[in-house]
Structure formats: structure tokens, C-alpha cells
Enzyme design. Structure first.
Site, PDB file in Angstrom:
ATOM      1  N   CYS A 142       2.210  -5.053   1.748  1.00  0.00           N
ATOM      2  CA  CYS A 142       2.723  -5.826   0.722  1.00  0.00           C
ATOM      3  C   CYS A 142       3.220  -7.426   1.307  1.00  0.00           C
ATOM      4  CB  CYS A 142       4.019  -5.278  -0.029  1.00  0.00           C
ATOM      5  SG  CYS A 142       4.425  -6.042  -1.542  1.00  0.00           S
ATOM      6  N   LYS A 163       5.246 -10.907 -12.990  1.00  0.00           N
ATOM      7  CA  LYS A 163       5.215 -10.026 -11.562  1.00  0.00           C
ATOM      8  C   LYS A 163       4.104  -8.949 -11.799  1.00  0.00           C
ATOM      9  CE  LYS A 163       8.303  -6.707  -9.399  1.00  0.00           C
ATOM     10  NZ  LYS A 163       9.656  -6.055  -9.013  1.00  0.00           N
ATOM     11  N   SER A 193       4.139  -3.964  -6.830  1.00  0.00           N
ATOM     12  CA  SER A 193       5.553  -4.463  -7.090  1.00  0.00           C
ATOM     13  C   SER A 193       5.558  -5.910  -6.537  1.00  0.00           C
ATOM     14  CB  SER A 193       6.431  -3.629  -7.200  1.00  0.00           C
ATOM     15  OG  SER A 193       7.652  -4.408  -7.399  1.00  0.00           O
ATOM     16  N   HIS A 236       1.485  -0.893  -2.559  1.00  0.00           N
ATOM     17  CA  HIS A 236       2.545   0.062  -2.060  1.00  0.00           C
ATOM     18  C   HIS A 236       2.185   1.885  -1.935  1.00  0.00           C
ATOM     19  CE1 HIS A 236       5.875  -2.268  -0.826  1.00  0.00           C
ATOM     20  NE2 HIS A 236       5.508  -3.228  -1.933  1.00  0.00           N
ATOM     21  N   GLU A 238       2.813   4.031  -0.351  1.00  0.00           N
ATOM     22  CA  GLU A 238       3.923   5.070   0.083  1.00  0.00           C
ATOM     23  C   GLU A 238       4.969   5.231  -1.136  1.00  0.00           C
ATOM     24  OE1 GLU A 238       5.647   0.991   0.534  1.00  0.00           O
ATOM     25  OE2 GLU A 238       3.757   1.586   0.871  1.00  0.00           O
ATOM     26  N   ARG A 250      16.716  -1.253 -12.641  1.00  0.00           N
ATOM     27  CA  ARG A 250      17.717  -2.500 -11.884  1.00  0.00           C
ATOM     28  C   ARG A 250      17.558  -3.447 -12.668  1.00  0.00           C
ATOM     29  NH1 ARG A 250      14.837  -3.944  -6.820  1.00  0.00           N
ATOM     30  NH2 ARG A 250      13.822  -4.958  -8.590  1.00  0.00           N
TER      31      ARG A 250
END
Length: 305
Positions: A142, A163, A193, A236, A238, A250
């Protein structure tokens, strides 16, 4: 892992033409085997979460891997207990005399800042330069991928209008031609992300780089140099099943502008448990990197790097 077969076995030509990884018995008998040494430069603020995610993938292999953890001395993490850092992490000064088979540079929540304004940018540049002679293959993730492409090749990053957030389908540029994607389906999924991107046209200007995979929605996904010593991944793989949910919840709680993550909740309904579409591809990606670009290529004597 390779299949060890007798020399001159008739099936060998067929297996090789199908891109099956084989090893002839004379090479298998002569191999020296030792644990792989991998360095994890963890730039994420929630270091325990990130190290758990990556160790889960590194551990899903028959290879024995020894992992050292490093954080930047020029930035003090605020979301990781100091006792955890003292017990498990080292700084660059303490490891720079060592050599490693592989290294992972994680993402970081600083992508909307110019690289040079990041507090630890100079230290990161020193580490990336050091890796050229002390690490056989480095995997950048990333923002770590954007930072690596910028430092090593001058590839810029660009702000996105909104985003890039969700789980997106990807395809391999040249199926059966790169070891990193051996065994992958024609379409595979990866979480993203991020607020910034690198662009195909900039990468294609550099003959030292190859684009290995991409997404029609999320753009360039994997870039590598000619021999896999530097690999850059913009997504990502992972991530845990609930990582995107945590980020979404969040941002909603902080009243930040955020879309529901794409291809994540059934029926696009955040009240339902998300569906994991990327787990098998993530495990295969890290296994292939460890096997083909680290285990099979690194000299037995790391001082020869």
C-alpha cells in the site's frame, strides 16, 4: 514448494509447459536448507494488529521463517504499548549490519501527505537504500508500495476524488508468466483502503518495471522489477475479515465522508456480516513470494548478498 522428480522423467516437459514448479533430483539432493530470515518494517500505528495479520500469512507455508520486527526511530508510535516495542522491536541502527532473505514494508496512514513531509521519510529512504545490498527480495504494501516506487523509480502518487475502499476483482496481466501468481484464479479479490494511487502510464515509462496485476476499478495492483528483488503491491491482501468494517465504523462515528466498502457487505448492507473474498488469494500470494522470490533465489550464505 516444488515437486522433486527423477532426472529425465518424461512428464517433466509437460509439467514445465503447464508452469508447474518442478525440481530435478540432483538439485534437490544438493540443496542446503536453513530458516528464512524476514524483516518486517511495521509503519502502521496499530502494530500488534498488523504484525498478527502478516505473521498469519507468513506462517501458512511449509517453510521455516524467522521474523525480526523493526520500527522507525524518528517517529514514536502512539497506539502501541511502549513495552511491546521494547520487547519485540528493534530500530534500524541495531539491525543494519545484518542480511535478510526477505523484507516487508507495510502501509502507513500518511498517504495524503507529500512523501518528504512524513516525519520518518529520511530514515525510510536510508532503509530502502540499505535493502538493495542487505535484502534479497522486498515486498512493499500500500503506502509502502507508493513510497518504494517513488524512492527507487521516481513514480509519483496522485490524490483520488474519493477513497478507494472495498474489495475489488483483479486480473493477472500475463497469466502463467509470473511466479508470484502461480495457482491464482483468472479473477481474484483484494481489499483496498487508500486516498491516493499510482498510474499505469508513469510505470510503463520505466523499462525496469513490470505491471503484473491490475483492477478495472482499483487500478494498478502489483508492480515488480525484472528479477523480483523489489515488489510493490497497492492493496491489502493481509487484511482480516473485519478490518474494513472497523475502518468504516470509525469514519462513520467521526462523521467523516466515507462510502460503504464495495463488494464487502451482502446486499451492501452494513448490518450484515461481511463476506471474505480474498483469503485464499492472500495466502497464495505470500506463499509464492516466500517460495519463488525468497527461498528459491536467496544464497544460502546471506553474506553473499
Amino acid at each position: 514448494m516444488p515437486i522433486a522428480i527423477p532426472n529425465n522423467l518424461p512428464a517433466a516437459n509437460i509439467l514445465e509447459s503447464e508452469n508447474v514448479f518442478i525440481m530435478y533430483e540432483d538439485r534437490a539432493y544438493s540443496q542446503d536448507i536453513r530458516p528464512l530470515k524476514v524483516l518486517l518494517l511495521n509503519l502502521m500505528p496499530t502494530k500488534i494488529v498488523t504484525e498478527t495479520q502478516l505473521l498469519r500469512l507468513l506462517g501458512n507455508s511449509p517453510l521455516q521463517v524467522e521474523v525480526d520486527f523493526m520500527y522507525t526511530a524518528t517517529h514514536t508510535p502512539k497506539h502501541t504499548p511502549q513495552e511491546h516495542l521494547i520487547k519485540f522491536y528493534e530500530t534500524f541502527d541495531t539491525i543494519k549490519s545484518r542480511n535478510y532473505d526477505g523484507m516487508i514494508i507495510t502501509g502507513a496512514p500518511v498517504e495524503q501527505m507529500p512523501f518528504e513531509q512524513v516525519a520518518y521519510w529520511d530514515e525510510l529512504c536510508e532503509i530502502m537504500e540499505w535493502s538493495k545490498k542487505h535484502v534479497y527480495s522486498t515486498l512493499h504494501i500500500c503506502w509502502g508500495a507508493q513510497a518504494g516506487l517513488y524512492y527507487h523509480y521516481g513514480i509519483p502518487k496522485y490524490s483520488l476524488p474519493e477513497k478507494m475502499f472495498g474489495v475489488f476483482p483483479h486480473n493477472i496481466i500475463s497469466p502463467n508468466q509470473d511466479k508470484l501468481f502461480r495457482g491464482f484464479d483468472d479473477i481474484f479479490y483484494v481489499p483496498h483502503s487508500r486516498h491516493t494511487e499510482v498510474r499505469r502510464e508513469d510505470i510503463e515509462k520505466n523499462s525496469a518495471l513490470r505491471i503484473l496485476s491490475e483492477s478495472a476499478a482499483a487500478g494498478v495492483h502489483t508492480v515488480a522489477d525484472s528479477d523480483g528483488r523489489q515488489i510493490f503491491i497497492t492493496g491489502h491482501s493481509e487484511y482480516d475479515p473485519l478490518t474494513l468494517k472497523s475502518e468504516y465504523d470509525r469514519d462513520i462515528s467521526q462523521k467523516l465522508p466515507i462510502n460503504i466498502p464495495c463488494n464487502y457487505y451482502p446486499g451492501n448492507d452494513p448490518s450484515k456480516p461481511p463476506v471474505v473474498l480474498w483469503r485464499s488469494a492472500a495466502n497464495l500470494l505470500f506463499s509464492n513470494w516466500l517460495n519463488y522470490y525468497v527461498y528459491q533465489e536467496t544464497p544460502f550464505d546471506l553474506s553473499r548478498l
